[in-house]
Write a protein that holds these residues in place. Structure first.
Motif, PDB file in Angstrom:
ATOM      1  N   ALA A  44       0.826  -1.211   0.000  1.00  0.00           N
ATOM      2  CA  ALA A  44       0.000   0.000   0.000  1.00  0.00           C
ATOM      3  C   ALA A  44       0.857   1.257   0.000  1.00  0.00           C
ATOM      4  N   PHE A  45       1.921   1.287   0.804  1.00  0.00           N
ATOM      5  CA  PHE A  45       2.792   2.456   0.815  1.00  0.00           C
ATOM      6  C   PHE A  45       3.477   2.627  -0.539  1.00  0.00           C
ATOM      7  N   GLY A  46       3.993   1.526  -1.092  1.00  0.00           N
ATOM      8  CA  GLY A  46       4.682   1.607  -2.384  1.00  0.00           C
ATOM      9  C   GLY A  46       3.778   2.123  -3.476  1.00  0.00           C
ATOM     10  N   GLU A  47       2.526   1.640  -3.524  1.00  0.00           N
ATOM     11  CA  GLU A  47       1.590   2.077  -4.555  1.00  0.00           C
ATOM     12  C   GLU A  47       1.075   3.488  -4.282  1.00  0.00           C
ATOM     13  N   SER A  48       1.313   3.997  -3.077  1.00  0.00           N
ATOM     14  CA  SER A  48       0.953   5.379  -2.758  1.00  0.00           C
ATOM     15  C   SER A  48       2.103   6.346  -3.006  1.00  0.00           C
ATOM     16  N   GLY A  49       3.234   5.818  -3.495  1.00  0.00           N
ATOM     17  CA  GLY A  49       4.370   6.681  -3.801  1.00  0.00           C
ATOM     18  C   GLY A  49       5.344   6.852  -2.662  1.00  0.00           C
ATOM     19  N   VAL A  50       5.270   5.994  -1.635  1.00  0.00           N
ATOM     20  CA  VAL A  50       6.178   6.079  -0.493  1.00  0.00           C
ATOM     21  C   VAL A  50       6.889   4.737  -0.344  1.00  0.00           C
ATOM     22  N   ASP A  51       8.210   4.740  -0.400  1.00  0.00           N
ATOM     23  CA  ASP A  51       8.990   3.524  -0.213  1.00  0.00           C
ATOM     24  C   ASP A  51       8.958   3.140   1.263  1.00  0.00           C
ATOM     25  N   PHE A  52       8.315   2.018   1.580  1.00  0.00           N
ATOM     26  CA  PHE A  52       8.160   1.630   2.986  1.00  0.00           C
ATOM     27  C   PHE A  52       9.505   1.434   3.662  1.00  0.00           C
ATOM     28  N   ASP A  53      10.489   0.907   2.914  1.00  0.00           N
ATOM     29  CA  ASP A  53      11.800   0.663   3.504  1.00  0.00           C
ATOM     30  C   ASP A  53      12.535   1.959   3.838  1.00  0.00           C
ATOM     31  N   LEU A  76      -0.367  12.648   1.067  1.00  0.00           N
ATOM     32  CA  LEU A  76      -0.264  11.334   0.433  1.00  0.00           C
ATOM     33  C   LEU A  76      -0.981  10.265   1.234  1.00  0.00           C
ATOM     34  N   VAL A  77      -0.829  10.300   2.566  1.00  0.00           N
ATOM     35  CA  VAL A  77      -1.398   9.229   3.376  1.00  0.00           C
ATOM     36  C   VAL A  77      -2.918   9.305   3.424  1.00  0.00           C
ATOM     37  N   ASP A  79      -4.740  10.880   0.682  1.00  0.00           N
ATOM     38  CA  ASP A  79      -5.193  10.856  -0.706  1.00  0.00           C
ATOM     39  C   ASP A  79      -5.126   9.456  -1.294  1.00  0.00           C
ATOM     40  N   ARG A  80      -4.021   8.752  -1.043  1.00  0.00           N
ATOM     41  CA  ARG A  80      -3.809   7.471  -1.717  1.00  0.00           C
ATOM     42  C   ARG A  80      -3.889   6.262  -0.795  1.00  0.00           C
ATOM     43  N   LEU A  81      -3.393   6.411   0.437  1.00  0.00           N
ATOM     44  CA  LEU A  81      -3.236   5.244   1.292  1.00  0.00           C
ATOM     45  C   LEU A  81      -4.544   4.524   1.606  1.00  0.00           C
ATOM     46  N   PRO A  82      -5.675   5.213   1.878  1.00  0.00           N
ATOM     47  CA  PRO A  82      -6.895   4.460   2.185  1.00  0.00           C
ATOM     48  C   PRO A  82      -7.289   3.468   1.094  1.00  0.00           C
ATOM     49  N   ASP A  83      -7.332   3.929  -0.163  1.00  0.00           N
ATOM     50  CA  ASP A  83      -7.730   3.031  -1.246  1.00  0.00           C
ATOM     51  C   ASP A  83      -6.703   1.933  -1.470  1.00  0.00           C
ATOM     52  N   LEU A 104      -7.765  -3.387  10.142  1.00  0.00           N
ATOM     53  CA  LEU A 104      -6.767  -2.487  10.703  1.00  0.00           C
ATOM     54  C   LEU A 104      -7.401  -1.200  11.218  1.00  0.00           C
ATOM     55  N   ARG A 105      -6.889  -0.728  12.372  1.00  0.00           N
ATOM     56  CA  ARG A 105      -7.123   0.643  12.798  1.00  0.00           C
ATOM     57  C   ARG A 105      -5.833   1.415  12.531  1.00  0.00           C
ATOM     58  N   VAL A 106      -5.978   2.589  11.919  1.00  0.00           N
ATOM     59  CA  VAL A 106      -4.819   3.374  11.497  1.00  0.00           C
ATOM     60  C   VAL A 106      -5.003   4.801  12.002  1.00  0.00           C
ATOM     61  N   SER A 107      -4.053   5.291  12.788  1.00  0.00           N
ATOM     62  CA  SER A 107      -4.117   6.682  13.235  1.00  0.00           C
ATOM     63  C   SER A 107      -3.117   7.528  12.459  1.00  0.00           C
ATOM     64  N   LEU A 108      -3.483   8.797  12.264  1.00  0.00           N
ATOM     65  CA  LEU A 108      -2.685   9.727  11.474  1.00  0.00           C
ATOM     66  C   LEU A 108      -2.394  10.972  12.307  1.00  0.00           C
ATOM     67  N   ASN A 109      -1.145  11.394  12.318  1.00  0.00           N
ATOM     68  CA  ASN A 109      -0.776  12.612  13.019  1.00  0.00           C
ATOM     69  C   ASN A 109       0.519  13.135  12.411  1.00  0.00           C
ATOM     70  N   SER A 110       0.935  14.312  12.813  1.00  0.00           N
ATOM     71  CA  SER A 110       2.223  14.860  12.387  1.00  0.00           C
ATOM     72  C   SER A 110       2.731  15.779  13.493  1.00  0.00           C
TER      73      SER A 110
END
Length: 603
Positions: A44-53, A76-77, A79-83, A104-110
């Motif tokens: 999911a991260f890779g297809e969202s444009g973020v290299d998980f590694d 990004l997280v 716009d793309r990550l949910p789908d 999964l439960r996923v929390s988002l913050n910065s």
């Protein structure tokens, strides 16, 4: 990890598996869930444009703390990550027993975080974990049929989600949170309905009476489509020709995936089946569905309307109706007269001067740039022409169904800039190789300039200037009497110049203590056109260029006119002069991002 005293602003994602310790799960189930969770996250991260590694990740047993790389766009997280996460979970759960399926439960913050040598700490991290444990979010998720609950902090919602209607803020509802010492508001979005696996037809079961498929339906998309619908689609697509096949396949796969060889693709049905083996892109639309939409729009009429009707029915089942609507509006039509580019990069291997790295990018869709990296290999320098031949023949295998013109461009470093690519040939295996200059517009591009972003602004300025005024008198002839005693970099700083003819071929490397280097000065000044000849006299070279540029479009016609001269056109000087003319034609609109090392595979 060494302790850091500098606070870093990072986007924070915390993931937790719902019911990980449930008594229904045995240790092997929990192991499968953990492995599946990381597979889903990486996909999911890779297809969202973020290299998980490239993320900072900490395992939490039943979940993970993930910090996105510094500078990653926060949206990004959302716009793309949910789908992408929903699609990845759907594929995982589709082939797992109920005990190994994942929600999964996923929390988002910065916010600012520190690393104390044992892990990441900070108020922003604490908040992400607290809102993840919000009881109202847990209760709503347990009652829902969703696969993911996204829980955003108030700060993240206000700063990122609420201000962008494209991030669908209306799907998030505020919930009160009171966990340990934290009291506040979070925003909850439930996403992705849980779909039970579709049972496979056993071999002894009779086929549906509506028809018979010639092969088993495999692939993620085919497994989710009712068999009777596939039978009807098969009847319509079999023996239907596909116009602009490679372009349609490229448009369906998206820029991140190179088009595979199409030798076995004989009709629309075989193209659809091939694409059904590929994962959906960031928009959640399977490439096979995108292909059918393009096909329907191109063929039109009753057949096109039937295909569009079929797509609409499946889109509702796959829950991609909004994404398809956006795709129809945002993707450009397939051009009537496309032109394609094959970009081949050569770079010496620092540890072995007898070898070099060959990487290539093949543009299968003329409206999409940059294309995906199509291959990387390490080769012997004395074999480079033959390896380039293999790459070109491989490319032509994909382009074989297209009736379009093409360019072959060589992205070269200073050390290889004088490789005689204009004299190279293809089809060596036949015993009668043909010069590349006969079949392609040949050009050289500068690897140094591609990498030097601090040169790009001026490069774009000169390119745009040339588009407005391509007059041949904007080509500076170096070494002439008109240059006088002025240094070359001072001369080329005049924005009148958009190209330069070097007095002699450039050396493999610039001398640091010598006078300003012509090639380096031209690159720094942003000149998109740089020419030289290995042995022509100045008068003959000027005569050749007067002919090449002697059209109303001047410099804009340079690649085409240079190929025309190479193909036997009546030029006023002997043909060998045109054959050996070296042209750097550097388009800043077609830049390849080279910020990661290219790892070759040895043969």
């Amino acid at each position: 990890m060494a302790q850091s005293t500098q606070a870093l602003d990072r986007t924070i994602v915390v993931v937790d598996v719902e019911g990980f310790t449930s008594p229904d799960r045995n240790p092997l189930d929990r192991l499968a869930v953990r492995q599946g969770m990381y597979e889903v996250l990486k996909t999911a991260f890779g297809e969202s444009g973020v290299d998980f590694d490239s993320c900072a990740a900490e395992d939490r047993g039943d979940g993970a703390l993930i910090l996105l790389p510094p500078g990653t766009t926060k949206s990004l997280v959302v716009d793309r990550l949910p789908d992408r996460m929903s699609v990845a979970l759907l594929r995982h759960n589709h082939t797992r027993t109920p005990q190994a399926q994942i929600r999964l439960r996923v929390s988002l913050n910065s916010g600012e975080v520190l690393n104390d040598g044992n892990g990441w700490v900070g108020e922003a991290v604490d908040t992400a974990f607290r809102i993840l444990d919000a009881q109202l979010a847990k209760d709503a998720f347990a009652r829902s049929g969703g696969m993911i609950a996204f829980i955003s902090s108030k700060r993240f919602f206000d700063d990122v989600i609420a201000s962008d209607p494209g991030l669908l803020p209306e799907l998030y509802r505020p919930i009160p949170v009171s966990v340990k010492t934290f009291t506040g508001t979070a925003y909850l979005r439930l996403h992705g309905e849980l779909v039970e696996p579709v049972p496979k037809l056993r071999a002894f079961e009779p086929e549906p009476s509506v028809g018979r498929l010639p092969v088993d339906s495999n692939g993620d998309v085919l497994d989710l489509i009712p068999r009777k619908d596939l039978v009807d689609l098969h009847r319509r697509l079999t023996q239907m020709d596909v116009p602009h096949l490679a372009v349609m396949m490229s448009r369906a796969l998206g820029p991140a995936i190179p088009v595979p060889r199409l030798d076995g693709v004989t009709d629309a049905w075989s193209a659809f089946r091939l694409l059904a083996d590929f994962n959906a892109g960031p928009d959640g639309i399977p490439p096979s569905v995108t292909f059918l939409r393009l096909l329907a729009e191109h063929v039109g009429g009753e057949v096109g309307a039937m295909i569009l009707s079929w797509i609409d029915g499946q889109a509702r089942s796959l829950r991609i109706v909004p994404a398809l609507g956006h795709q129809r509006q945002s993707r450009p039509p397939i051009p009537e007269n496309p032109h394609l580019h094959l970009l081949i990069m050569l770079e010496p291997v620092s540890a072995d001067p007898t070898r070099c790295t060959l990487a290539f990018w093949r543009q299968d869709d003329p409206e999409v740039w940059p294309p995906a990296l199509a291959g990387v290999r390490e080769i012997a320098i004395d074999r480079v022409e033959f390896e380039v031949d293999d790459v070109i023949l491989e490319t032509e295998g994909v382009w074989s169904g297209q009736s379009v013109s093409a360019s072959v461009e060589f992205l070269l470093p200073r050390a290889l800039i004088t490789l005689p690519v204009q004299r190279w040939s293809k089809e060596h295996g036949t015993g009668r190789p043909q010069p590349l200059r006969y079949g392609y517009r040949l050009g050289i591009r500068s690897l140094e300039r591609m990498r030097a972003k601090h040169w790009h602004r001026e490069w774009r300025v000169r390119w745009d200037s040339m588009a407005k005024d391509p007059s041949p008198d904007r080509l500076h002839y170096s070494g002439g009497a008109e240059s006088g005693d002025h240094p070359i970099d001072a001369i080329l700083s005049d924005e009148h110049w958009v190209g330069v003819v070097l007095a002699k071929p450039p050396s493999p490397q610039a001398e640091p203590d010598a006078a300003p280097d012509e090639l380096t000065s031209a690159l720094r000044s942003g000149l998109p056109v740089i020419l030289w000849h290995p042995d022509a006299e100045p008068e003959s070279l000027r005569e050749l260029l007067d002919w090449v540029l002697g059209t109303k479009h001047g410099l804009r016609e340079l690649p085409h006119r240079r190929k025309l001269a190479n193909s036997g056109a009546a030029v006023p000087v002997k043909k060998s002069l045109a054959h050996d003319l070296v042209v750097i034609w550097d388009d800043p609109e077609r830049v390849i991002v080279l910020d990661q090392p290219l790892i070759p595979t040895r043969p």
